[in-house]
Design a protein around this motif. Structure first.
Motif, PDB file in Angstrom:
ATOM      1  N   LEU A   1       0.591  -1.280  -0.056  1.00 59.25           N
ATOM      2  CA  LEU A   1      -0.032   0.065  -0.089  1.00 59.25           C
ATOM      3  C   LEU A   1       0.922   1.242   0.130  1.00 59.25           C
ATOM      4  CD1 LEU A   1      -1.010  -1.888   2.404  1.00 59.25           C
ATOM      5  CD2 LEU A   1      -3.381  -0.720   2.668  1.00 59.25           C
ATOM      6  N   GLY A   2       0.724   2.449  -0.540  1.00 62.41           N
ATOM      7  CA  GLY A   2       1.296   3.700  -0.648  1.00 62.41           C
ATOM      8  C   GLY A   2       1.052   3.879   1.587  1.00 62.41           C
ATOM      9  N   LYS A   3       2.493   5.136   1.791  1.00 62.27           N
ATOM     10  CA  LYS A   3       2.140   4.494   3.031  1.00 62.27           C
ATOM     11  C   LYS A   3       1.321   5.791   3.737  1.00 62.27           C
ATOM     12  CE  LYS A   3       4.998   8.392   3.896  1.00 62.27           C
ATOM     13  NZ  LYS A   3       6.315   9.432   4.686  1.00 62.27           N
ATOM     14  N   GLN A   4       0.571   6.914   2.678  1.00 60.96           N
ATOM     15  CA  GLN A   4      -0.655   7.526   2.814  1.00 60.96           C
ATOM     16  C   GLN A   4      -0.753   7.778   2.191  1.00 60.96           C
ATOM     17  OE1 GLN A   4       2.325  11.207   5.093  1.00 60.96           O
ATOM     18  NE2 GLN A   4       0.684  11.966   3.964  1.00 60.96           N
ATOM     19  N   ALA A   5      -2.972   8.361   2.070  1.00 67.73           N
ATOM     20  CA  ALA A   5      -2.885   9.076   1.131  1.00 67.73           C
ATOM     21  C   ALA A   5      -2.765  10.283   0.723  1.00 67.73           C
ATOM     22  CB  ALA A   5      -4.246   8.587   1.321  1.00 67.73           C
TER      23      ALA A   5
ATOM     24  N   GLY B   1       6.530  -3.173   7.124  1.00 69.17           N
ATOM     25  CA  GLY B   1       7.270  -3.235   6.863  1.00 69.17           C
ATOM     26  C   GLY B   1       6.712  -1.650   6.064  1.00 69.17           C
ATOM     27  N   THR B   2       6.942  -0.498   7.198  1.00 69.06           N
ATOM     28  CA  THR B   2       5.778   1.462   6.940  1.00 69.06           C
ATOM     29  C   THR B   2       7.275   1.476   6.474  1.00 69.06           C
ATOM     30  OG1 THR B   2       6.485   1.595   8.897  1.00 69.06           O
ATOM     31  CG2 THR B   2       4.384   0.745   8.132  1.00 69.06           C
ATOM     32  N   PHE B   3       6.977   2.258   5.180  1.00 67.92           N
ATOM     33  CA  PHE B   3       7.837   3.547   4.978  1.00 67.92           C
ATOM     34  C   PHE B   3       8.927   3.597   4.110  1.00 67.92           C
ATOM     35  CE2 PHE B   3       6.808   5.702   9.352  1.00 67.92           C
ATOM     36  CZ  PHE B   3       5.702   4.757   8.887  1.00 67.92           C
TER      37      PHE B   3
ATOM     38  N   ALA C   1       3.316 -10.827   4.460  1.00 69.37           N
ATOM     39  CA  ALA C   1       3.329  -9.495   4.802  1.00 69.37           C
ATOM     40  C   ALA C   1       2.869  -8.189   4.553  1.00 69.37           C
ATOM     41  CB  ALA C   1       5.118  -9.231   5.017  1.00 69.37           C
ATOM     42  N   VAL C   2       2.706  -7.022   5.391  1.00 69.40           N
ATOM     43  CA  VAL C   2       2.543  -6.091   4.204  1.00 69.40           C
ATOM     44  C   VAL C   2       3.663  -4.695   4.752  1.00 69.40           C
ATOM     45  CG1 VAL C   2       0.801  -3.374   4.767  1.00 69.40           C
ATOM     46  CG2 VAL C   2      -0.040  -5.712   5.353  1.00 69.40           C
ATOM     47  N   ILE C   3       3.492  -4.610   3.738  1.00 70.97           N
ATOM     48  CA  ILE C   3       4.417  -3.311   3.275  1.00 70.97           C
ATOM     49  C   ILE C   3       3.891  -1.826   2.357  1.00 70.97           C
ATOM     50  CG2 ILE C   3       6.910  -2.571   1.817  1.00 70.97           C
ATOM     51  CD1 ILE C   3       7.400  -5.619   1.568  1.00 70.97           C
ATOM     52  N   THR C   4       4.457  -1.090   3.330  1.00 73.03           N
ATOM     53  CA  THR C   4       4.059   0.763   2.798  1.00 73.03           C
ATOM     54  C   THR C   4       5.140   1.014   1.966  1.00 73.03           C
ATOM     55  OG1 THR C   4       4.276   2.248   4.389  1.00 73.03           O
ATOM     56  CG2 THR C   4       2.324   1.071   4.378  1.00 73.03           C
TER      57      THR C   4
END
Lengths: 249, 313
Positions: A115-119, A140-142, A172-175
């Motif tokens: 996903l994108g880290k933020q909209a 794993g964000t950003f 896992a989820v990555i942004t």
């Protein structure tokens, strides 16, 4: 390994956003919309994983009004294989989106969700983290670098002090952060091809999730505008004003 | 009910951003506890206990909590959060990484980057890169909040003597492992807390040329920042970035050098007290928010400014 990518339709980043006269919301009529820039990076990363032979299928997902289909078509033109559209007119908040994505993940069984880290509309920066929590997966964000090997995602993250690297057990989820990659432009042949790729429409009821918002917007306003100051002729004048008028040096 | 502030700790040191989050928590009116979580964090716990106005410092110290692995931090924090009406953390990369995870498992919304508190459940937060302020009301029993640190003064770091209480931590979830980090080492103040910030944009043309800004920053006791364009071009690392998706700063003096002033950059610095812009393009949008604009070649103006400051002192 399937890769699921969530994308959001937002007011284009070049548009000067205005508040409606009654202060109830932001004006969206006659405004250009496009895919959230961080989500373009997410699609690009997934498509590269497929091109590298790591991903077998890239599935783009979006929630929202009928027009969100356009955003999914963009994702398909960039290289996603198929798309899922959860059609709803509700105001969508991150927790609700994460709940819907959780159900879709349970059905599709992806090895990775990006996903994108933020909209860039609500600037919330929450959905990926919430989805990882609900799935009890690592996050794993950003991300500025992602390497997938042997059931592990090695993710370099942009943090306030610099960067750090984590090894995450898949799934896992990555942004995505800005420097993960540079998204491609969809070519005309790929835009044509995307028109034939399938978009599966479903409703929140099909997913069995409650998407009702938890935060109520009381009002929106434009912040006080900063007034342009003065142009100074040279460095000496600047130093004089900073010293004697602004008193900041 | 009471509020819990999750302290920001990096390499065992309590970060000053915690003090801004404490101020927001104190504004809610009830007792404020501070949670110190990590591994080998006695120094940070002792520092937290000296913060003025807080009730208790809770310490969650266990090996799996080192390096803020959120997969391991979340379970004990979810249990702890149920005892509070509000859980707050500074809106740093750490806070943004952790708080949504806690909120989701409590089945509550998370409220990002508040800039004002208008009641126990009413908050103001910027949206659309700060071009719009939304006043929102939470309908959830527990409010999980990140705090924009520039919007709240720091609480005094000294003067308190809160009791320190240990809390039971959980096990290693086995989902994630810390591999390494590359943290910037600098003698200069941190970007988010500096009194003066000098930022460079694409106009600097190279990383080498950022030395001009460093010399000026050292003269003023300031920090060096950058626009996204300069970071994308590889002139400086990502931790320099000021803007919508980078760091938010509000120093006494912000000097934008060779920065055109995209709205995404303005979002990160427009609350600075005094803004100076140096740019050779007189139509650059940065001049619309600058208190003092100098239309000049930065390669002449910046060394001149450094020299002028030398002369003045």
């Amino acid at each position: 390994m399937k890769v699921l990518v969530a994308v959001k339709r937002v007011i284009d980043y070049n548009v000067k956003v205005r508040v409606k006269a009654d202060g109830s919301a932001v004006e969206t009529a006659n405004v250009k919309f496009s895919m959230n820039p961080f989500d373009e990076i997410a699609i690009e990363e997934a498509v590269r994983l497929k091109e590298a032979g790591i991903a077998t299928e890239v599935i783009a997902v979006s929630l929202g009004i009928t027009a969100a289909q356009e955003t999914l078509r963009t994702a398909l033109a960039m290289g996603a294989d198929r798309a899922i559209h959860v059609v709803t007119d509700l105001e969508l908040q991150p927790l609700a989106v994460a709940k819907a994505l959780k159900v879709i993940a349970a059905r599709e069984q992806p090895g990775l969700i990006i996903l994108g880290k933020q909209a860039i509309d609500d600037d919330a920066n929450q959905t990926g983290q919430m989805l990882a929590a609900l799935l009890n997966w690592a996050q794993g964000t950003f991300a500025s670098k992602v390497v997938i090997a042997d059931g592990t995602a090695t993710v370099t993250r942009e943090v306030d002090g610099g960067s750090e690297t984590l090894a995450l057990t898949l799934p896992a989820v990555i942004t995505t952060d800005l420097r993960l990659n540079e998204p491609r432009y969809a070519s005309l042949p790929n835009i044509m091809k995307a028109k034939k790729k399938p978009i599966t429409a479903m409703t929140p009821e099909d997913l069995g999730v409650d998407l009702a918002p938890r935060l109520r917007t009381i009002k929106v306003t434009e912040p006080d505008k900063r007034q342009a100051g003065v142009k100074v002729p040279d460095v000496a004048a600047l130093v004089d004003l900073l010293t004697n008028q602004a008193r900041v040096i | 009910m009471a509020s819990l502030v999750i302290a920001e700790i990096v390499d065992g040191i309590l970060k000053p951003t915690t003090l801004n989050a404490v101020t927001a928590a104190l504004q809610l009116g009830d007792a404020v506890d501070v949670l110190v979580a990590g591994h080998e964090i006695q120094t940070a716990a002792a520092a937290a206990a000296r913060i003025a106005g807080i009730r208790t410092v809770l310490v969650l110290d266990a090996a799996p909590l080192a390096h803020d692995l959120v997969e391991n931090l979340t379970p004990p924090l979810v249990a702890l959060a149920r005892r509070y009406s509000h859980v707050l953390a500074p809106a740093t990369t750490q806070g943004k990484n952790l708080l949504p995870r806690i909120a989701a498992l409590l089945d509550v919304a998370q409220i990002s980057e508040i800039v004002a508190i208008q009641g126990p459940d009413v908050f103001v937060r910027p949206i659309y890169a700060g071009n719009v302020l939304a006043t929102i009301q939470s309908t959830d029993a527990i409010k999980i909040i990140t705090v924009r640190t520039t919007a709240f003064e720091a609480t005094a770091a000294e003067g308190g003597s809160a009791a320190i209480e240990a809390v039971t931590a959980g096990d290693d979830a086995g989902l994630s492992r810390f591999v390494g980090q590359n943290l910037a080492k600098s003698e200069r103040p941190e970007l988010t807390g500096a009194r003066v910030v000098i930022s460079g944009g694409r106009g600097l043309q190279s990383g080498e040329n950022f030395k001009l800004l460093e010399t000026l920053a050292d003269k003023l006791g300031g920090a060096v920042g950058a626009s996204r364009a300069a970071v994308d071009a590889g002139y400086v690392p990502n931790d320099y970035q000021v803007g919508q998706t980078g760091k938010i700063v509000a120093p006494e003096l912000y000097i934008a050098v060779g920065i055109s002033g995209a709205i995404q950059h303005l979002a990160g610095m427009k609350d600075s007290k005094v803004i100076v812009a140096i740019n050779k393009d007189e139509d650059a949008p940065i001049f619309q928010v600058a208190d003092y604009g100098l239309v000049a070649d930065l390669f002449k103006a910046v060394p001149e400014l450094t020299d002028e400051l030398d002369r003045g002192r």
